[in-house]
Design a protein around this motif. Structure first.
Motif, PDB file in Angstrom:
ATOM      1  N   VAL A   1       3.296  -2.877   5.464  1.00 50.60           N
ATOM      2  CA  VAL A   1       4.415  -2.229   4.778  1.00 50.60           C
ATOM      3  C   VAL A   1       3.846  -1.143   3.867  1.00 50.60           C
ATOM      4  O   VAL A   1       2.778  -1.314   3.256  1.00 50.60           O
ATOM      5  N   GLU A   2       4.534  -0.023   3.796  1.00 55.55           N
ATOM      6  CA  GLU A   2       4.081   1.084   2.947  1.00 55.55           C
ATOM      7  C   GLU A   2       5.188   1.517   1.991  1.00 55.55           C
ATOM      8  O   GLU A   2       6.379   1.472   2.338  1.00 55.55           O
ATOM      9  N   VAL A   3       4.770   1.928   0.780  1.00 50.86           N
ATOM     10  CA  VAL A   3       5.717   2.467  -0.209  1.00 50.86           C
ATOM     11  C   VAL A   3       5.516   3.975  -0.320  1.00 50.86           C
ATOM     12  O   VAL A   3       4.374   4.446  -0.307  1.00 50.86           O
ATOM     13  N   TYR A   4       6.613   4.702  -0.432  1.00 46.95           N
ATOM     14  CA  TYR A   4       6.551   6.165  -0.519  1.00 46.95           C
ATOM     15  C   TYR A   4       7.004   6.642  -1.895  1.00 46.95           C
ATOM     16  O   TYR A   4       7.705   5.909  -2.608  1.00 46.95           O
ATOM     17  N   PRO A   5       6.604   7.843  -2.286  1.00 42.59           N
ATOM     18  CA  PRO A   5       6.914   8.314  -3.644  1.00 42.59           C
ATOM     19  C   PRO A   5       8.406   8.583  -3.882  1.00 42.59           C
ATOM     20  O   PRO A   5       9.185   8.711  -2.939  1.00 42.59           O
TER      21      PRO A   5
ATOM     22  N   VAL B   1      15.154   7.887  -5.783  1.00 44.68           N
ATOM     23  CA  VAL B   1      15.009   6.842  -4.784  1.00 44.68           C
ATOM     24  C   VAL B   1      13.610   6.878  -4.177  1.00 44.68           C
ATOM     25  O   VAL B   1      12.996   7.945  -4.081  1.00 44.68           O
ATOM     26  N   PHE B   2      13.109   5.715  -3.816  1.00 47.20           N
ATOM     27  CA  PHE B   2      11.889   5.650  -3.013  1.00 47.20           C
ATOM     28  C   PHE B   2      12.121   4.550  -1.990  1.00 47.20           C
ATOM     29  O   PHE B   2      13.065   3.747  -2.099  1.00 47.20           O
ATOM     30  N   ASN B   3      11.295   4.521  -0.957  1.00 44.52           N
ATOM     31  CA  ASN B   3      11.553   3.523   0.081  1.00 44.52           C
ATOM     32  C   ASN B   3      10.300   2.792   0.536  1.00 44.52           C
ATOM     33  O   ASN B   3       9.170   3.259   0.350  1.00 44.52           O
ATOM     34  N   LEU B   4      10.564   1.635   1.112  1.00 45.95           N
ATOM     35  CA  LEU B   4       9.536   0.837   1.759  1.00 45.95           C
ATOM     36  C   LEU B   4       9.757   0.990   3.257  1.00 45.95           C
ATOM     37  O   LEU B   4      10.895   0.918   3.741  1.00 45.95           O
ATOM     38  N   ALA B   5       8.696   1.225   4.001  1.00 44.48           N
ATOM     39  CA  ALA B   5       8.813   1.430   5.441  1.00 44.48           C
ATOM     40  C   ALA B   5       7.933   0.429   6.188  1.00 44.48           C
ATOM     41  O   ALA B   5       6.807   0.127   5.764  1.00 44.48           O
ATOM     42  N   TYR B   6       8.449  -0.079   7.279  1.00 51.61           N
ATOM     43  CA  TYR B   6       7.698  -1.035   8.087  1.00 51.61           C
ATOM     44  C   TYR B   6       8.320  -1.072   9.491  1.00 51.61           C
ATOM     45  O   TYR B   6       9.399  -0.521   9.735  1.00 51.61           O
ATOM     46  N   ASP B   7       7.648  -1.707  10.414  1.00 49.87           N
ATOM     47  CA  ASP B   7       8.186  -1.908  11.761  1.00 49.87           C
ATOM     48  C   ASP B   7       8.932  -3.240  11.795  1.00 49.87           C
ATOM     49  O   ASP B   7       8.495  -4.246  11.202  1.00 49.87           O
TER      50      ASP B   7
ATOM     51  N   GLU C   1       0.824  -1.210   0.000  1.00 47.24           N
ATOM     52  CA  GLU C   1       0.000   0.000   0.000  1.00 47.24           C
ATOM     53  C   GLU C   1       0.858   1.260   0.000  1.00 47.24           C
ATOM     54  O   GLU C   1       2.007   1.261   0.455  1.00 47.24           O
ATOM     55  N   ARG C   2       0.282   2.352  -0.516  1.00 45.90           N
ATOM     56  CA  ARG C   2       0.975   3.641  -0.535  1.00 45.90           C
ATOM     57  C   ARG C   2       0.904   4.339   0.811  1.00 45.90           C
ATOM     58  O   ARG C   2      -0.134   4.321   1.477  1.00 45.90           O
ATOM     59  N   GLY C   3       2.005   4.971   1.181  1.00 45.44           N
ATOM     60  CA  GLY C   3       2.030   5.755   2.403  1.00 45.44           C
ATOM     61  C   GLY C   3       1.385   7.120   2.188  1.00 45.44           C
ATOM     62  O   GLY C   3       1.141   7.550   1.053  1.00 45.44           O
ATOM     63  N   GLN C   4       1.113   7.809   3.270  1.00 48.32           N
ATOM     64  CA  GLN C   4       0.479   9.131   3.201  1.00 48.32           C
ATOM     65  C   GLN C   4       1.521  10.200   2.884  1.00 48.32           C
ATOM     66  O   GLN C   4       2.091  10.816   3.790  1.00 48.32           O
ATOM     67  N   ALA C   5       1.787  10.407   1.615  1.00 47.09           N
ATOM     68  CA  ALA C   5       2.763  11.419   1.189  1.00 47.09           C
ATOM     69  C   ALA C   5       2.419  11.874  -0.217  1.00 47.09           C
ATOM     70  O   ALA C   5       1.872  11.100  -1.016  1.00 47.09           O
ATOM     71  N   GLN C   6       2.737  13.133  -0.509  1.00 42.71           N
ATOM     72  CA  GLN C   6       2.480  13.689  -1.832  1.00 42.71           C
ATOM     73  C   GLN C   6       3.705  13.513  -2.721  1.00 42.71           C
ATOM     74  O   GLN C   6       4.826  13.762  -2.289  1.00 42.71           O
TER      75      GLN C   6
END
Length: 235
Positions: A226-230, A177-183, A159-164
């Motif tokens: 897990v979230e993906v950012y732009p 670059v873009f990143n995947l974020a998770y705990d 899923e996409r993270g909350q970012a523009q």
């Protein structure tokens, strides 16, 4: 006898006077009638003329209407000319914009890799870098499509993270670059066992498969966490 003649002459004189008066009255009446008729005709002609001129200038139904129509046509012609000019300008601008428009980066022109970039032991982060190996400037703006493949060969969309998204334009040799974020799950009991990351660059349909970075922390929870950012540039 003399008195009778005088009376008769007097009567003839009165009759003559009356006759002359009558004749004079008839002539005067005819003249007056003729004059009135002439005046009326002249007045009528003048009135008609005035009426036409008046209607023309007042409500524009005759010559003003034609002039108004002509003015309208002239106005339309002017407006048309303006529209045509604007259309030509827009077309020219469109051609210029189209001609200079930056297209999206193609997967085949990008060198893509993934690495562990976790800032600490609690926050997991995978940085995915894309380098423009093409010969022209391209756009990598937006969200990449990402799926994570598990050890059981199932594929899980991220899923996409909350970012523009930010404008990300890459000249030849530039990187985004873009990143995947998770705990991170430090219990050792994580149910997620990623093996590969499937990446589809923004506005593309071709996908590349990357190895899950060695040493990256285990995912806490499920792949839906897990979230993906732009994308953004590295400069």
């Amino acid at each position: 006898m003399k008195y009778t003649r005088v009376t008769a002459l007097a009567a003839i004189g009165v009759a003559a006077t009356l006759s002359l008066t009558a004749c004079s009255g008839d002539g005067s009446g005819k003249a007056s009638s003729s004059k009135d008729s002439s005046s009326s005709s002249s007045s009528s002609s003048a009135g008609d003329s005035k009426s036409k001129d008046g209607s023309t200038s007042k409500d524009g139904s005759t010559s003003e209407g034609g002039s108004g129509s002509g003015g309208s046509q002239a106005g339309n012609a002017k407006a048309g000319s303006g529209d045509d000019t604007k259309a030509d300008a827009d077309t020219a601008n469109g051609a210029t914009k189209t001609g200079s428009k930056i297209t999206s980066c193609k997967t085949e022109d990008l060198a893509i890799d993934a690495r562990d970039a976790a800032p600490d032991e609690e926050s997991g982060r995978i940085d995915i870098t894309m380098i423009n190996r093409g010969s022209t400037t391209c756009s990598a703006t937006g969200f990449a499509g990402v799926d994570i493949t598990d050890i059981d060969n199932t594929s899980n969309p991220i899923e996409r993270g909350q970012a523009q998204p930010r404008i990300t334009t890459l000249k030849p040799g530039d990187a985004a670059v873009f990143n995947l974020a998770y705990d991170i799950d430090n219990t050792g009991n994580s149910l997620s066992h990623p093996t590969n990351i499937q990446v589809t660059p923004p506005n593309e349909t071709h996908t590349v498969s990357l190895k899950w970075p060695a040493g990256a922390g285990e995912i806490k929870g499920a792949y839906t966490d897990v979230e993906v950012y732009p994308t953004h540039t590295t400069k």
